[in-house]
Design a protein around this motif. Structure first.
Motif, PDB file in Angstrom:
ATOM      1  N   LEU A   7      18.414 -31.262  62.418  1.00 27.12           N
ATOM      2  CA  LEU A   7      17.946 -30.740  60.702  1.00 27.12           C
ATOM      3  C   LEU A   7      16.862 -31.385  60.311  1.00 27.12           C
ATOM      4  O   LEU A   7      16.137 -30.836  59.530  1.00 27.12           O
ATOM      5  CB  LEU A   7      19.208 -30.877  60.141  1.00 27.12           C
ATOM      6  CG  LEU A   7      20.357 -29.868  60.307  1.00 27.12           C
ATOM      7  CD1 LEU A   7      21.549 -30.505  59.370  1.00 27.12           C
ATOM      8  CD2 LEU A   7      19.931 -28.434  59.999  1.00 27.12           C
ATOM      9  N   VAL A  64      24.083 -21.835  52.557  1.00 33.55           N
ATOM     10  CA  VAL A  64      23.258 -21.956  53.946  1.00 33.55           C
ATOM     11  C   VAL A  64      23.608 -20.573  54.545  1.00 33.55           C
ATOM     12  O   VAL A  64      24.760 -20.193  54.982  1.00 33.55           O
ATOM     13  CB  VAL A  64      23.723 -23.167  54.759  1.00 33.55           C
ATOM     14  CG1 VAL A  64      22.969 -23.088  55.911  1.00 33.55           C
ATOM     15  CG2 VAL A  64      23.304 -24.474  54.030  1.00 33.55           C
ATOM     16  N   PHE A  67      20.563 -20.473  60.600  1.00 30.84           N
ATOM     17  CA  PHE A  67      19.990 -21.596  61.303  1.00 30.84           C
ATOM     18  C   PHE A  67      19.066 -20.686  62.340  1.00 30.84           C
ATOM     19  O   PHE A  67      19.588 -20.022  63.204  1.00 30.84           O
ATOM     20  CB  PHE A  67      20.795 -22.458  62.080  1.00 30.84           C
ATOM     21  CG  PHE A  67      21.707 -23.340  60.902  1.00 30.84           C
ATOM     22  CD1 PHE A  67      21.160 -24.624  60.618  1.00 30.84           C
ATOM     23  CD2 PHE A  67      22.862 -22.938  60.705  1.00 30.84           C
ATOM     24  CE1 PHE A  67      21.852 -25.329  59.683  1.00 30.84           C
ATOM     25  CE2 PHE A  67      23.504 -23.785  59.554  1.00 30.84           C
ATOM     26  CZ  PHE A  67      22.944 -25.073  59.238  1.00 30.84           C
ATOM     27  N   VAL A  72      16.016 -23.314  58.601  1.00 31.93           N
ATOM     28  CA  VAL A  72      17.316 -22.905  57.792  1.00 31.93           C
ATOM     29  C   VAL A  72      16.872 -22.181  56.562  1.00 31.93           C
ATOM     30  O   VAL A  72      16.173 -22.674  55.798  1.00 31.93           O
ATOM     31  CB  VAL A  72      18.068 -24.408  57.575  1.00 31.93           C
ATOM     32  CG1 VAL A  72      19.387 -24.058  57.053  1.00 31.93           C
ATOM     33  CG2 VAL A  72      18.155 -25.237  59.046  1.00 31.93           C
TER      34      VAL A  72
END
Length: 87
Positions: A7, A64, A67, A72
């Motif tokens: 990440l 979120v 991905f 992201v």
């Protein structure tokens, strides 16, 4: 599967306005369930990239959305872009 260290190199992009929000600094994890509850993004830097301005941004996990290989995607309200301008 995605590792937490991966990440740190991904761009976090807001779907609402296309803004790059900054790198992931940390994760908030619920100790009871072991699940991620939020991403913590590093505050932008000012003054020749030496000093951080403002507070770190906490993005709840529910915001979120996707991905990707390099990014992201999160869905936040459009942000005030003057916060990111270097003066």
């Amino acid at each position: 599967m995605l590792k937490a260290t991966q990440l740190a190199v991904k761009d976090i992009v807001n779907l609402s306005d296309g803004a790059k929000l900054g790198p992931v600094k940390d994760l908030h994890i619920d100790p009871a369930t072991g699940r991620v509850v939020a991403l913590v993004l590093q505050a932008p830097r000012r003054y020749f990239g030496l000093v951080r301005s403002g507070k770190d941004m906490v993005i709840p996990w529910e915001l979120v959305k996707k991905f990707g290989l390099d990014t992201v995607l999160v869905e936040l309200e459009p942000m005030d872009r003057s916060y990111y301008e270097v003066k």
